[in-house]
Write a protein that holds these residues in place. Structure first.
Motif, PDB file in Angstrom:
ATOM      1  N   ALA A 171     -10.531 -10.795  -5.309  1.00  0.00           N
ATOM      2  CA  ALA A 171     -10.705 -10.939  -3.952  1.00  0.00           C
ATOM      3  C   ALA A 171      -9.592  -9.950  -2.304  1.00  0.00           C
ATOM      4  O   ALA A 171     -10.521 -10.198  -1.582  1.00  0.00           O
ATOM      5  CB  ALA A 171      -9.463 -12.566  -3.263  1.00  0.00           C
ATOM      6  N   LEU A 172      -9.371  -9.780  -3.070  1.00  0.00           N
ATOM      7  CA  LEU A 172      -8.350  -8.417  -2.219  1.00  0.00           C
ATOM      8  C   LEU A 172      -9.095  -7.049  -2.554  1.00  0.00           C
ATOM      9  O   LEU A 172      -8.738  -6.690  -1.291  1.00  0.00           O
ATOM     10  CB  LEU A 172      -6.660  -8.383  -3.392  1.00  0.00           C
ATOM     11  CG  LEU A 172      -6.098  -9.479  -2.762  1.00  0.00           C
ATOM     12  CD1 LEU A 172      -4.386  -9.864  -3.339  1.00  0.00           C
ATOM     13  CD2 LEU A 172      -6.392 -10.257  -1.778  1.00  0.00           C
ATOM     14  N   GLY A 192     -12.894  -8.504  -1.705  1.00  0.00           N
ATOM     15  CA  GLY A 192     -13.285  -9.801  -0.931  1.00  0.00           C
ATOM     16  C   GLY A 192     -14.766  -9.882  -0.101  1.00  0.00           C
ATOM     17  O   GLY A 192     -14.582  -8.486   0.414  1.00  0.00           O
ATOM     18  N   CYS A 249     -15.358 -13.062   1.633  1.00  0.00           N
ATOM     19  CA  CYS A 249     -15.797 -13.743   2.608  1.00  0.00           C
ATOM     20  C   CYS A 249     -15.430 -13.336   4.019  1.00  0.00           C
ATOM     21  O   CYS A 249     -15.760 -14.097   5.142  1.00  0.00           O
ATOM     22  CB  CYS A 249     -14.494 -14.841   2.590  1.00  0.00           C
ATOM     23  SG  CYS A 249     -12.655 -14.726   2.255  1.00  0.00           S
ATOM     24  N   TYR A 250     -14.493 -11.963   4.416  1.00  0.00           N
ATOM     25  CA  TYR A 250     -14.013 -11.907   5.763  1.00  0.00           C
ATOM     26  C   TYR A 250     -15.548 -11.119   6.220  1.00  0.00           C
ATOM     27  O   TYR A 250     -15.756 -11.450   7.863  1.00  0.00           O
ATOM     28  CB  TYR A 250     -13.048 -10.737   5.691  1.00  0.00           C
ATOM     29  CG  TYR A 250     -12.476  -9.829   7.016  1.00  0.00           C
ATOM     30  CD1 TYR A 250     -11.636 -11.324   7.535  1.00  0.00           C
ATOM     31  CD2 TYR A 250     -12.820  -8.904   7.953  1.00  0.00           C
ATOM     32  CE1 TYR A 250     -11.585 -10.825   9.010  1.00  0.00           C
ATOM     33  CE2 TYR A 250     -12.145  -8.054   8.849  1.00  0.00           C
ATOM     34  CZ  TYR A 250     -11.110  -9.640   9.741  1.00  0.00           C
ATOM     35  OH  TYR A 250     -10.884  -8.833  11.103  1.00  0.00           O
ATOM     36  N   GLN A 306     -14.339 -19.686   3.030  1.00  0.00           N
ATOM     37  CA  GLN A 306     -13.627 -19.209   1.229  1.00  0.00           C
ATOM     38  C   GLN A 306     -14.227 -20.099   0.432  1.00  0.00           C
ATOM     39  O   GLN A 306     -14.478 -19.469  -0.829  1.00  0.00           O
ATOM     40  CB  GLN A 306     -12.564 -19.661   2.297  1.00  0.00           C
ATOM     41  CG  GLN A 306     -11.258 -18.868   2.935  1.00  0.00           C
ATOM     42  CD  GLN A 306     -10.274 -19.976   2.970  1.00  0.00           C
ATOM     43  OE1 GLN A 306     -10.251 -21.319   3.617  1.00  0.00           O
ATOM     44  NE2 GLN A 306      -9.268 -19.115   2.926  1.00  0.00           N
ATOM     45  N   GLU A 343     -16.724 -17.558  -1.540  1.00  0.00           N
ATOM     46  CA  GLU A 343     -16.090 -16.671  -2.181  1.00  0.00           C
ATOM     47  C   GLU A 343     -15.390 -17.134  -3.210  1.00  0.00           C
ATOM     48  O   GLU A 343     -15.792 -16.515  -4.118  1.00  0.00           O
ATOM     49  CB  GLU A 343     -15.136 -16.130  -1.049  1.00  0.00           C
ATOM     50  CG  GLU A 343     -14.254 -15.208  -1.703  1.00  0.00           C
ATOM     51  CD  GLU A 343     -14.677 -13.812  -1.369  1.00  0.00           C
ATOM     52  OE1 GLU A 343     -14.282 -13.186  -1.881  1.00  0.00           O
ATOM     53  OE2 GLU A 343     -16.453 -13.920  -1.163  1.00  0.00           O
ATOM     54  N   LYS A 400      -7.890 -11.053   7.761  1.00  0.00           N
ATOM     55  CA  LYS A 400      -8.232 -10.483   6.658  1.00  0.00           C
ATOM     56  C   LYS A 400      -7.659 -10.502   5.272  1.00  0.00           C
ATOM     57  O   LYS A 400      -8.223 -11.767   4.435  1.00  0.00           O
ATOM     58  CB  LYS A 400      -9.146  -9.169   7.205  1.00  0.00           C
ATOM     59  CG  LYS A 400      -9.678  -8.278   5.350  1.00  0.00           C
ATOM     60  CD  LYS A 400     -10.301  -6.716   5.938  1.00  0.00           C
ATOM     61  CE  LYS A 400     -11.155  -6.346   4.298  1.00  0.00           C
ATOM     62  NZ  LYS A 400     -10.357  -6.009   2.914  1.00  0.00           N
ATOM     63  N   ARG A 401      -6.685 -10.620   4.951  1.00  0.00           N
ATOM     64  CA  ARG A 401      -6.051 -10.950   3.942  1.00  0.00           C
ATOM     65  C   ARG A 401      -5.287 -11.784   4.017  1.00  0.00           C
ATOM     66  O   ARG A 401      -5.174 -12.467   2.414  1.00  0.00           O
ATOM     67  CB  ARG A 401      -4.314  -9.727   4.435  1.00  0.00           C
ATOM     68  CG  ARG A 401      -3.490  -9.948   2.719  1.00  0.00           C
ATOM     69  CD  ARG A 401      -2.512  -8.806   2.973  1.00  0.00           C
ATOM     70  NE  ARG A 401      -2.386  -8.437   1.484  1.00  0.00           N
ATOM     71  CZ  ARG A 401      -2.062  -8.707   0.188  1.00  0.00           C
ATOM     72  NH1 ARG A 401      -3.259  -7.967  -0.086  1.00  0.00           N
ATOM     73  NH2 ARG A 401      -1.106  -8.326  -0.525  1.00  0.00           N
ATOM     74  N   GLU A 442      -8.993 -14.005   2.622  1.00  0.00           N
ATOM     75  CA  GLU A 442      -9.006 -13.339   1.018  1.00  0.00           C
ATOM     76  C   GLU A 442      -7.965 -14.020   0.031  1.00  0.00           C
ATOM     77  O   GLU A 442      -8.182 -15.154  -0.697  1.00  0.00           O
ATOM     78  CB  GLU A 442      -8.912 -12.152   1.200  1.00  0.00           C
ATOM     79  CG  GLU A 442      -9.802 -11.443   1.370  1.00  0.00           C
ATOM     80  CD  GLU A 442     -10.175  -9.632   1.703  1.00  0.00           C
ATOM     81  OE1 GLU A 442     -10.541  -9.115   1.988  1.00  0.00           O
ATOM     82  OE2 GLU A 442      -8.926  -9.182   2.213  1.00  0.00           O
TER      83      GLU A 442
END
Length: 460
Positions: A33-34, A37, A39-40, A298, A301, A438-439, A442
């Motif tokens: 994800a990080l 990722g 989703c952003y 999300q 994701e 963003k973070r 995620e």
């Protein structure tokens, strides 16, 4: 005695090994994800290339088509549409409002409440009655209220730590206030925006009326303007001063729309489901970024993370992008109805509809203290390194709520991010992509993936 000691030692060793495996798998999910990722980036497309997505609108259909294509592209086991009829309310031309003090007109920002009716073409001009509650309004009676504009001015209570509780405490004046005022003969209603922040961005949102009952025009006024109007009332400038507003909204016939569903089919229990979802529709003042673009992206994701790290769930996991949460709840009702009709067994349903802010944990609806203690005993230590370990009794979400009545045994869960900034943006023109971090987004997706993994592996 030695035999029992040995059995206990073996059990403890196995438990330690299971927890170690869980921790390794969840770490992989967070890394995905990080580091990788999506989703952003997906949220950016939803907000900037499609934008507002009010149910029944052309943009809502664009969002349906695009999100189905997105999940098809990820190669989920099943991607399909679930038909649902939804309301089609349109705002029309921009609203106008002013405080009229003799010959002076002081323009103030308002927005029509969702599902409200329009004013006459010339607008409404009338004296104002300020109240802080529905009970106070009812106590005044028809003789006082008739022909007036009712001004609901109960502010958010800042003593609530969770701002959602303040929203719930103040919300009845928007949800039900206009219907009560209509029964008492009011000409119209203006409601203080449901937020603690003091600014000139009015907050829209749905208002309710029983089918066939009398309706009157209803709008939300910005908090700055509400304070100004209230101060003038306290100076006893009324009834010399009046309030004017004009809005052009309209309720058109219902239209066909869709929930969008992606699924990874369970390797052991294909007809047992864990659902994660948010609502694809949004209000029409902005891009619907935090409400609820973050939630739907999300949810997608979560499935993408599972597929990318190679996790094959025992039970089927669905991402559901519900339609029409904002002004009708038709998507959630249809999903629950079809789950019962298809005799699906749902283990849990998680809703993410409180913004894409820093994750804090999850709330479990309608469960006992013993239940929540067991959840904490089983999951808290594994989630704690990611600061998503606040597991409490509380609300779940509007879209999954109907499942409580139709799907026996389902546990309803709400994703709980930090709540302090959400109602600064909620239902306003400020709910845009640029206000999403963003973070944080995620981390929320990874946190939901982690909880779903734990439920899938160990049950509830």
């Amino acid at each position: 005695m030695k035999k029992f000691t040995l059995l206990f030692s073996v059990a403890a060793l196995l438990c330690t090994q299971v927890k170690a495996q869980d921790s390794l798998t969840i770490r992989k999910m967070y890394d995905e994800a990080l580091v990788n990722g999506q989703c952003y980036e997906n949220l950016h497309y939803l907000c900037k290339n499609i934008g507002q997505r009010l149910s029944g609108s052309a943009n809502a259909q664009k969002a349906v088509d695009w999100s189905k294509k997105l999940m098809d592209g990820y190669g989920f086991d099943k991607v399909y549409l679930q038909e649902v009829m939804v309301p089609h309310w349109v705002r029309g031309a921009k609203e106008e409002a002013a405080i009229i003090d003799g010959k002076t007109r002081i323009p103030v920002p308002i927005v029509a409440l969702g599902m409200s009716i329009a004013t006459p073409k010339a607008g409404i001009t009338a004296n104002v009655i300020e109240v802080k509650s529905i009970k106070e309004l009812e106590g005044l009676g028809e003789s006082v209220v008739k022909g007036k504009i009712v001004f609901f001015n109960r502010a958010f209570d800042p003593r609530f730590i969770e701002t959602g509780a303040a929203y719930g405490n103040a919300g009845d004046q928007r949800f039900m206030g206009p219907a009560v005022a209509a029964k008492l003969g009011a000409a119209g209603v203006i409601v203080r925006s449901l937020t603690e922040i003091i600014d000139d961005y009015p907050h829209t949102g749905a208002t309710l009326a029983a089918p066939g009952s009398k309706m009157i025009p209803a709008a939300a006024i910005s908090t700055k303007a509400a304070n100004k109007l209230s101060a003038m009332l306290k100076l006893r400038k009324f009834p010399a001063a009046k309030f004017y507003f004009k809005q052009n909204c309209e309720l058109l016939p219902d239209v066909k729309s869709y929930n969008v569903i992606g699924e990874i089919t369970g390797s052991e229990n294909p007809n047992k489901f864990i659902t994660v979802g948010g609502h694809l529709d949004s209000w029409d003042l902005a891009e619907g970024a935090h409400d609820d673009g973050t939630g739907v992206m999300q949810s997608v994701e979560v499935l993408r993370i599972f597929k990318t790290v190679g996790y094959k769930p025992k039970n089927s996991v669905r991402a559901v992008l519900f339609m029409n949460e904002e002004n009708g709840h038709k998507g959630g009702t249809k999903y629950a109805e079809l789950a019962a009709q298809n005799k699906e067994q749902h283990i849990a349903a998680i809703e993410t509809d409180e913004g894409g802010f820093t994750p804090r944990g999850f709330s479990f609806a309608d469960v006992s203290k013993d239940f929540i203690k067991k959840v904490n005993d089983n999951f808290k230590s594994i989630l704690e390194p990611y600061d998503v370990d606040k597991l409490t009794i509380g609300g779940a979400g509007t879209d999954i709520e109907p499942m409580k009545e139709t799907v026996p045994g389902v546990v309803l869960i709400g994703f709980r991010p930090d709540s302090q900034r959400y109602f600064d943006l909620h239902h306003t023109a400020k709910d845009v992509f640029e206000n999403v971090n963003k973070r944080e987004l995620e981390l929320g997706a990874a946190g939901m993936a982690a909880l779903i993994y734990l439920i899938d592996q160990h049950g509830l």
